[in-house]
Scaffold this motif. Structure first.
Motif, mmCIF file in Angstrom:
data_model
loop_
_atom_site.group_PDB
_atom_site.id
_atom_site.type_symbol
_atom_site.label_atom_id
_atom_site.label_comp_id
_atom_site.label_asym_id
_atom_site.label_seq_id
_atom_site.Cartn_x
_atom_site.Cartn_y
_atom_site.Cartn_z
ATOM 1 N N ASP A 100 -50.255 -62.286 -5.292
ATOM 2 C CA ASP A 100 -49.892 -63.645 -5.713
ATOM 3 C C ASP A 100 -50.352 -64.759 -4.780
ATOM 4 O O ASP A 100 -50.136 -65.918 -5.085
ATOM 5 C CB ASP A 100 -48.377 -63.751 -5.944
ATOM 6 N N ASP A 101 -50.981 -64.422 -3.623
ATOM 7 C CA ASP A 101 -51.220 -65.543 -2.695
ATOM 8 C C ASP A 101 -52.443 -65.429 -1.785
ATOM 9 O O ASP A 101 -53.064 -66.442 -1.485
ATOM 10 C CB ASP A 101 -49.969 -65.725 -1.830
ATOM 11 N N TYR B 124 -44.070 -64.223 -3.000
ATOM 12 C CA TYR B 124 -43.212 -65.246 -2.403
ATOM 13 C C TYR B 124 -43.199 -66.415 -3.381
ATOM 14 O O TYR B 124 -43.991 -67.344 -3.259
ATOM 15 C CB TYR B 124 -43.807 -65.644 -1.054
ATOM 16 N N LYS C 204 -50.303 -70.405 -8.572
ATOM 17 C CA LYS C 204 -50.887 -69.091 -8.263
ATOM 18 C C LYS C 204 -49.922 -67.968 -8.632
ATOM 19 O O LYS C 204 -50.270 -67.030 -9.341
ATOM 20 C CB LYS C 204 -51.214 -68.963 -6.759
ATOM 21 N N THR C 205 -48.688 -68.079 -8.114
ATOM 22 C CA THR C 205 -47.712 -67.010 -8.325
ATOM 23 C C THR C 205 -47.311 -66.942 -9.799
ATOM 24 O O THR C 205 -47.310 -65.867 -10.420
ATOM 25 C CB THR C 205 -46.478 -67.248 -7.438
ATOM 26 N N ARG D 163 -37.148 -70.212 -2.477
ATOM 27 C CA ARG D 163 -38.128 -69.125 -2.578
ATOM 28 C C ARG D 163 -37.473 -67.782 -2.820
ATOM 29 O O ARG D 163 -36.327 -67.553 -2.420
ATOM 30 C CB ARG D 163 -38.910 -69.015 -1.262
HETATM 31 MN MN LIG Z 1 -47.200 -68.703 -4.367
#
Ligand SMILES: [Mn+2]
Ligand SMILES: Nc1ncnc2c1ncn2[C@@H]1O[C@H](COP(=O)(O)OP(=O)(O)O)[C@@H](O)[C@H]1O
Ligand SMILES: C=C(OP(=O)(O)O)C(=O)O
Length: 548
Positions: A270-271, A288, A256-257, A337
């Protein structure tokens, strides 16, 4: 020389940004606190973080935080309080474990005791960029770096006036120093993530993994938004030059990111997103990203964020002498992260809102190495796969995962964060896709040429080329073959992608092995879907794989 020559105050005394006394926290039963730091800006939080020895600073400015024992979500320790206001709405299943109201109250009383005499940091912010649906959330943290995290990740009030008027509708207490005692607190272990929709309160104890904070807010939104007819989604979102937006659903680690940060498209988020009658909106204001093995060539936008003031790096290994970071090291965890504000990405859409999506991408990281890199789904297949939520869980993001990926079915591609029955989200998706004419794609960001350990992961370059072609309409009307197991259509050719990539069967050394593996995956899908059959339309239940 007197050290007050420059009239420097210690960070603790410099309260220029403190807007309120501890008003508001007393109502929560938090009393006899030492100092409460309200809405400190990132710069002041850096000072507090360093002053308290909570974290270090790495080359060019990011904070380096160590999250302690938990380097991923403690999924098994999450509970929802079973009480009147939400009981009938919650899907009490594998993800939402019930906690008795009395247990919660007793736990909270012990937490209130723990906090006496301690400092707290507060950030007042919102979940939800669309003013029609935003939720004022108060993030109360024991650690200054968690306050900086909240500031990176959530939407901030725009003015001092707005801060003054702020009334929280939900409060998250993130207190990593507080350990539950199972024999007293009736918790499964010392770690707790307890959500109470009646008291509008979430308690997080004994974990400093900051992802718990953001995913708790997400869980609250997953409860509230569908009640207003808004679909809440575990997806990233971006918008193309043609002004149409795309959503990328996927469980942790599926891309996704990575894939939403595309230099040719504007990043909405992004989430976590909501889809209302106004269009899509980000729930957050930050990203993130997983940064393990992050490569400057493949992911230049995200890589650049790992060397900026304001970014928080979690569990990233660094050299204490040079302060250079080593993104390839998994010595602490695979799940390293970086959190950073959305606008660190050059193409960020500052409103964090976009038009109704024209493309829905379901990302799956298939560690069996059998699924095609991209397929076009019918609306029924889209719902079947949305409810199934197949992927492989990769090491790190949840406690208890080994190094081998694990086949998992996570409804709505976000089982651990969903509150209602998956059919509730699926029905909202069905109506919105239909009304706005969205096309759905399944994209495998996982293995090819063999399973994990034998084959290799499809390159980000190829996945991007496939996505860009699909989103720009270059695959409309393309010649396709029908996948023999899942019955979806796979384009035979795609610009900038070698034809071989489109045929996973052919990249395996042994065809029979490939087929056996594909059939066994299909059998897992069929078995998993049985529990949903009664809840969905027959066409959806029939849109799954067939094993002949
Ligand atoms: Mn992500
Ligand atoms: N083809 C691919 N597509 C997307 N990500 C890939 C691909 N190959 C490898 N990756 C890696 O997989 C991870 C995806 O993680 P991320 O984008 O953070 O997932 P999510 O946001 O869905 O949790 C990143 O570390 C990325 O570098
Ligand atoms: C923060 C998380 O989400 P994601 O990996 O989907 O970005 C997580 O699962 O802990």
């Amino acid at each position: 020389m007197p050290n007050n020559l420059l009239n420097l105050k210690t960070p603790a005394e410099d309260q220029a940004a403190v807007l309120k006394a501890d008003y508001g926290l007393a109502q929560l039963g938090l009393s006899n606190l030492r100092k409460v730091y309200w809405n400190l800006p990132t710069e002041a939080l850096y000072e507090e973080v360093i002053f308290r020895g909570e974290a270090r600073i790495s080359h060019q400015g990011p904070l380096l935080a160590d999250t302690g024992q938990h380097t991923g979500r403690a999924a098994a320790d999450k509970a929802i309080v079973r009480e009147g206001t939400s009981e009938a709405k919650v899907w009490w299943g594998p993800y939402n474990r019930p906690m008795a109201p009395d247990t919660f109250d007793a736990l909270f009383a012990r937490l209130q005791g723990y906090l006496q005499g301690r400092d707290l940091f507060v950030q007042d912010c919102y979940g939800g960029a669309d003013p029609d649906y935003r939720l004022p959330v108060r993030i109360v943290t024991e650690l200054a770096w968690h306050s900086a995290f909240a500031r990176n990740m959530f939407i901030k009030p725009a003015s001092t006036e707005e801060y003054k008027r702020f009334v929280p509708e939900f409060t998250i207490l993130a207190i990593p120093g507080f350990q539950a005692t199972p024999s007293i607190d009736q918790t499964p272990g010392p770690t707790t993530i307890a959500l109470n929709f009646d008291q509008k309160l979430c308690l997080i104890g004994n974990t400093a993994y900051a992802g718990e904070i953001k995913k708790s807010v997400f869980t609250v939104m997953n409860h509230l938004l569908p009640l207003q007819g808004v679909l809440s989604m575990h997806c990233s979102a971006n918008v193309g030059k043609d002004g149409t937006s795309a959503l990328f659903f996927g469980l942790s680690g599926t891309g996704k990111t990575t894939l939403s940060a595309d230099p040719t498209r504007g990043l909405i988020g992004d989430d976590e997103h909501g889809w209302s009658d106004n269009g899509v909106f980000n729930i957050e204001d930050g990203c993130y990203a997983k940064v393990i093995g992050l490569n400057a060539q493949a992911e230049p936008q995200i890589h650049a964020c790992t060397r900026r003031f304001g970014t928080i790096l979690e569990n990233v290994v660094y050299d204490p002498a040079s302060r250079r970071i080593d993104l390839d090291s998994d010595a602490r965890t695979e799940n390293t992260r970086a959190s950073y504000p959305l606008d660190f990405i050059e193409n960020a859409v500052l409103s964090k809102m976009g038009p109704h999506p024209k493309h829905i991408v379901l990302l799956t990281c298939d560690a069996s190495g059998v699924m095609p890199p991209l397929a076009r789904l019918s609306p029924e297949q889209a719902l079947y796969h949305f409810i199934s939520g197949y992927t492989s869980k990769l090491a790190g993001t949840e406690a208890g995962l080994g190094r081998e990926p694990e086949i998992t079915f996570s409804p709505c591609f976000g089982g651990p964060f969903m509150v209602h029955h998956p059919a509730v989200y699926a029905e909202l998706l069905r109506r919105k896709m239909l009304r706005h004419g969205a096309t759905c794609w399944l994209v495998n960001t996982g293995w090819t040429g063999g399973p994990y350990g034998v084959g290799k992961r499809i390159s980000i370059k190829h996945t991007r080329a496939l996505l860009n072609a699909a989103l720009e309409g270059k695959l409309d009307g393309a010649a396709c073959y029908r996948d023999p197991v899942f019955g979806f259509d796979v384009p035979k050719h795609c610009p900038d992608v070698p034809d071989g990539v489109m045929y996973p069967a052919e990249s395996w050394p042994d065809r029979a092995q490939y087929e056996a593996r594909y059939r066994s995956l299909a059998a897992r899908f069929i078995e998993n879907f049985k529990k949903f059959e009664a809840e969905v339309a027959p066409e959806v239940a029939a849109a799954g794989p067939r094993v002949g």
